[in-house]
Motif scaffolding. Structure first.
Motif, PDB file in Angstrom:
ATOM      1  N   ALA A 200       0.894  -1.231   0.085  1.00 28.03           N
ATOM      2  CA  ALA A 200      -0.066   0.103  -0.005  1.00 28.03           C
ATOM      3  C   ALA A 200       0.833   1.266  -0.042  1.00 28.03           C
ATOM      4  CB  ALA A 200      -1.042   0.036   1.303  1.00 28.03           C
ATOM      5  N   MET A 201       2.073   1.283   0.720  1.00 32.86           N
ATOM      6  CA  MET A 201       2.482   2.439   0.664  1.00 32.86           C
ATOM      7  C   MET A 201       3.592   2.473  -0.458  1.00 32.86           C
ATOM      8  SD  MET A 201       4.032   4.973   2.433  1.00 32.86           S
ATOM      9  CE  MET A 201       3.384   4.702   4.109  1.00 32.86           C
ATOM     10  N   HIS A 202       4.121   1.744  -1.230  1.00 38.08           N
ATOM     11  CA  HIS A 202       4.563   1.863  -2.565  1.00 38.08           C
ATOM     12  C   HIS A 202       3.354   2.558  -3.520  1.00 38.08           C
ATOM     13  CE1 HIS A 202       8.492  -0.080  -2.758  1.00 38.08           C
ATOM     14  NE2 HIS A 202       8.231  -0.397  -1.569  1.00 38.08           N
ATOM     15  N   ARG A 203       2.200   2.211  -3.211  1.00 36.61           N
ATOM     16  CA  ARG A 203       1.032   2.575  -4.123  1.00 36.61           C
ATOM     17  C   ARG A 203       0.965   4.218  -3.897  1.00 36.61           C
ATOM     18  NH1 ARG A 203      -1.319  -2.557  -3.344  1.00 36.61           N
ATOM     19  NH2 ARG A 203      -2.535  -1.447  -1.710  1.00 36.61           N
ATOM     20  N   ARG A 204       1.039   4.452  -2.682  1.00 36.53           N
ATOM     21  CA  ARG A 204       0.912   5.908  -2.455  1.00 36.53           C
ATOM     22  C   ARG A 204       2.064   6.660  -2.929  1.00 36.53           C
ATOM     23  NH1 ARG A 204      -0.464   6.962   3.906  1.00 36.53           N
ATOM     24  NH2 ARG A 204      -0.618   9.216   3.084  1.00 36.53           N
ATOM     25  N   ILE A 205       3.054   5.911  -2.790  1.00 40.83           N
ATOM     26  CA  ILE A 205       4.528   6.693  -3.224  1.00 40.83           C
ATOM     27  C   ILE A 205       4.570   6.983  -4.733  1.00 40.83           C
ATOM     28  CG2 ILE A 205       7.017   6.684  -3.607  1.00 40.83           C
ATOM     29  CD1 ILE A 205       7.065   5.035  -0.593  1.00 40.83           C
ATOM     30  N   GLU A 206       4.144   5.890  -5.561  1.00 39.30           N
ATOM     31  CA  GLU A 206       4.097   5.971  -7.058  1.00 39.30           C
ATOM     32  C   GLU A 206       3.085   7.011  -7.381  1.00 39.30           C
ATOM     33  OE1 GLU A 206       3.149   2.088  -8.163  1.00 39.30           O
ATOM     34  OE2 GLU A 206       5.267   1.172  -7.536  1.00 39.30           O
ATOM     35  N   SER A 207       1.723   7.021  -6.640  1.00 32.64           N
ATOM     36  CA  SER A 207       0.734   8.078  -6.939  1.00 32.64           C
ATOM     37  C   SER A 207       1.382   9.496  -6.808  1.00 32.64           C
ATOM     38  CB  SER A 207      -0.289   8.072  -6.096  1.00 32.64           C
ATOM     39  OG  SER A 207      -1.263   8.695  -6.303  1.00 32.64           O
ATOM     40  N   GLN A 208       2.133   9.793  -5.457  1.00 28.23           N
ATOM     41  CA  GLN A 208       2.646  10.750  -5.366  1.00 28.23           C
ATOM     42  C   GLN A 208       3.641  11.168  -6.415  1.00 28.23           C
ATOM     43  OE1 GLN A 208       1.848  13.222  -2.930  1.00 28.23           O
ATOM     44  NE2 GLN A 208       3.392  14.513  -3.538  1.00 28.23           N
ATOM     45  N   LEU A 209       4.653  10.349  -6.856  1.00 28.82           N
ATOM     46  CA  LEU A 209       5.450  10.759  -7.805  1.00 28.82           C
ATOM     47  C   LEU A 209       4.658  11.001  -9.185  1.00 28.82           C
ATOM     48  CD1 LEU A 209       8.524   8.104  -6.995  1.00 28.82           C
ATOM     49  CD2 LEU A 209       8.485  10.682  -6.835  1.00 28.82           C
ATOM     50  N   GLU A 210       3.682  10.565  -9.440  1.00 25.23           N
ATOM     51  CA  GLU A 210       2.843  10.752 -10.718  1.00 25.23           C
ATOM     52  C   GLU A 210       2.192  12.042 -10.667  1.00 25.23           C
ATOM     53  OE1 GLU A 210      -0.102   7.836 -11.398  1.00 25.23           O
ATOM     54  OE2 GLU A 210       1.550   6.065 -11.746  1.00 25.23           O
ATOM     55  N   HIS A 211       1.697  12.466  -9.520  1.00 28.18           N
ATOM     56  CA  HIS A 211       1.507  13.726  -9.034  1.00 28.18           C
ATOM     57  C   HIS A 211       2.124  14.859  -8.855  1.00 28.18           C
ATOM     58  CE1 HIS A 211      -1.648  16.693  -7.655  1.00 28.18           C
ATOM     59  NE2 HIS A 211      -0.803  16.795  -6.626  1.00 28.18           N
ATOM     60  N   ALA A 212       3.252  14.654  -8.492  1.00 25.11           N
ATOM     61  CA  ALA A 212       4.318  15.570  -8.388  1.00 25.11           C
ATOM     62  C   ALA A 212       5.752  14.946  -8.571  1.00 25.11           C
ATOM     63  CB  ALA A 212       4.165  16.424  -6.900  1.00 25.11           C
ATOM     64  N   PRO A 213       5.853  14.808  -9.659  1.00 23.75           N
ATOM     65  CA  PRO A 213       7.336  14.231  -9.956  1.00 23.75           C
ATOM     66  C   PRO A 213       8.507  14.858  -9.454  1.00 23.75           C
ATOM     67  CG  PRO A 213       5.989  14.660 -12.018  1.00 23.75           C
ATOM     68  CD  PRO A 213       5.361  15.146 -10.824  1.00 23.75           C
ATOM     69  N   ALA A 214       9.504  13.917  -8.836  1.00 20.03           N
ATOM     70  CA  ALA A 214      10.614  14.559  -8.454  1.00 20.03           C
ATOM     71  C   ALA A 214      11.818  14.183  -9.209  1.00 20.03           C
ATOM     72  CB  ALA A 214      10.732  13.784  -6.926  1.00 20.03           C
ATOM     73  N   SER A 215      12.748  15.308  -9.225  1.00 17.76           N
ATOM     74  CA  SER A 215      14.050  14.848 -10.042  1.00 17.76           C
ATOM     75  C   SER A 215      14.922  13.708  -9.440  1.00 17.76           C
ATOM     76  CB  SER A 215      14.758  15.922 -10.316  1.00 17.76           C
ATOM     77  OG  SER A 215      15.257  16.512  -9.164  1.00 17.76           O
ATOM     78  N   ASP A 216      14.785  13.484  -8.129  1.00 16.62           N
ATOM     79  CA  ASP A 216      15.762  12.544  -7.620  1.00 16.62           C
ATOM     80  C   ASP A 216      14.837  12.086  -6.327  1.00 16.62           C
ATOM     81  OD1 ASP A 216      17.839  10.721  -6.943  1.00 16.62           O
ATOM     82  OD2 ASP A 216      18.812  12.532  -5.877  1.00 16.62           O
ATOM     83  N   TRP A 217      14.963  10.793  -6.076  1.00 14.76           N
ATOM     84  CA  TRP A 217      13.974  10.088  -5.302  1.00 14.76           C
ATOM     85  C   TRP A 217      14.646   8.725  -4.874  1.00 14.76           C
ATOM     86  CZ3 TRP A 217      11.634   5.412  -6.184  1.00 14.76           C
ATOM     87  CH2 TRP A 217      11.629   5.483  -7.479  1.00 14.76           C
ATOM     88  N   ARG A 218      14.361   8.134  -3.760  1.00 14.95           N
ATOM     89  CA  ARG A 218      14.859   6.937  -3.123  1.00 14.95           C
ATOM     90  C   ARG A 218      13.408   6.385  -2.327  1.00 14.95           C
ATOM     91  NH1 ARG A 218      17.900   8.510  -5.941  1.00 14.95           N
ATOM     92  NH2 ARG A 218      20.301   8.349  -6.203  1.00 14.95           N
ATOM     93  N   ILE A 219      13.359   5.173  -2.337  1.00 14.80           N
ATOM     94  CA  ILE A 219      12.747   4.437  -1.340  1.00 14.80           C
ATOM     95  C   ILE A 219      13.558   3.293  -0.731  1.00 14.80           C
ATOM     96  CG2 ILE A 219      10.852   2.819  -0.957  1.00 14.80           C
ATOM     97  CD1 ILE A 219       9.530   3.670  -3.614  1.00 14.80           C
ATOM     98  N   ILE A 220      13.691   3.600   0.622  1.00 11.50           N
ATOM     99  CA  ILE A 220      14.768   2.932   1.452  1.00 11.50           C
ATOM    100  C   ILE A 220      13.879   2.145   2.419  1.00 11.50           C
ATOM    101  CG2 ILE A 220      16.505   3.346   3.187  1.00 11.50           C
ATOM    102  CD1 ILE A 220      17.074   5.934   2.032  1.00 11.50           C
ATOM    103  N   HIS A 221      14.213   0.669   2.303  1.00 11.83           N
ATOM    104  CA  HIS A 221      13.518  -0.325   3.352  1.00 11.83           C
ATOM    105  C   HIS A 221      14.415  -0.570   4.273  1.00 11.83           C
ATOM    106  CE1 HIS A 221      11.716  -0.561  -0.895  1.00 11.83           C
ATOM    107  NE2 HIS A 221      10.613  -0.850  -0.206  1.00 11.83           N
TER     108      HIS A 221
END
Length: 89
Positions: free
Chosen positions: A1-22
């Protein structure tokens, strides 16, 4: 679910540089360790900005795989459930 939220956020407000750290402890925390590991492998394949850091439980599993101790910490605290998630009885 968190990955879907992050993907949605990146689609809505693209970032030039990002990481998802587990942050580790992917295994022996429930009945579906294999599914968690498979999910993380696929996430990393999709995008190398998915970063996985090993937790002490993950390191315990790797140590068990290198030098199996049937009565060791890993097997006594979630190792059985982790093995079962991979189809090992």
């Amino acid at each position: 679910a968190m990955h879907r939220r992050i993907e949605s956020q990146l689609e809505h407000a693209p970032a030039s540089d990002w990481r998802i750290i587990h942050l580790g402890d992917y295994v022996d925390r429930g009945p579906d360790s294999k599914r968690v590991i498979d999910f993380l492998i696929e996430a990393r394949k999709r995008d190398p900005r998915n970063i996985m850091l090993a937790g002490n439980h993950d390191i315990g599993m790797l140590e068990f795989m290198a030098h199996a101790e049937p009565d060791g910490l890993f097997m006594n605290y979630g190792g059985v459930q982790t093995a079962q998630s991979y189809g090992v009885e």
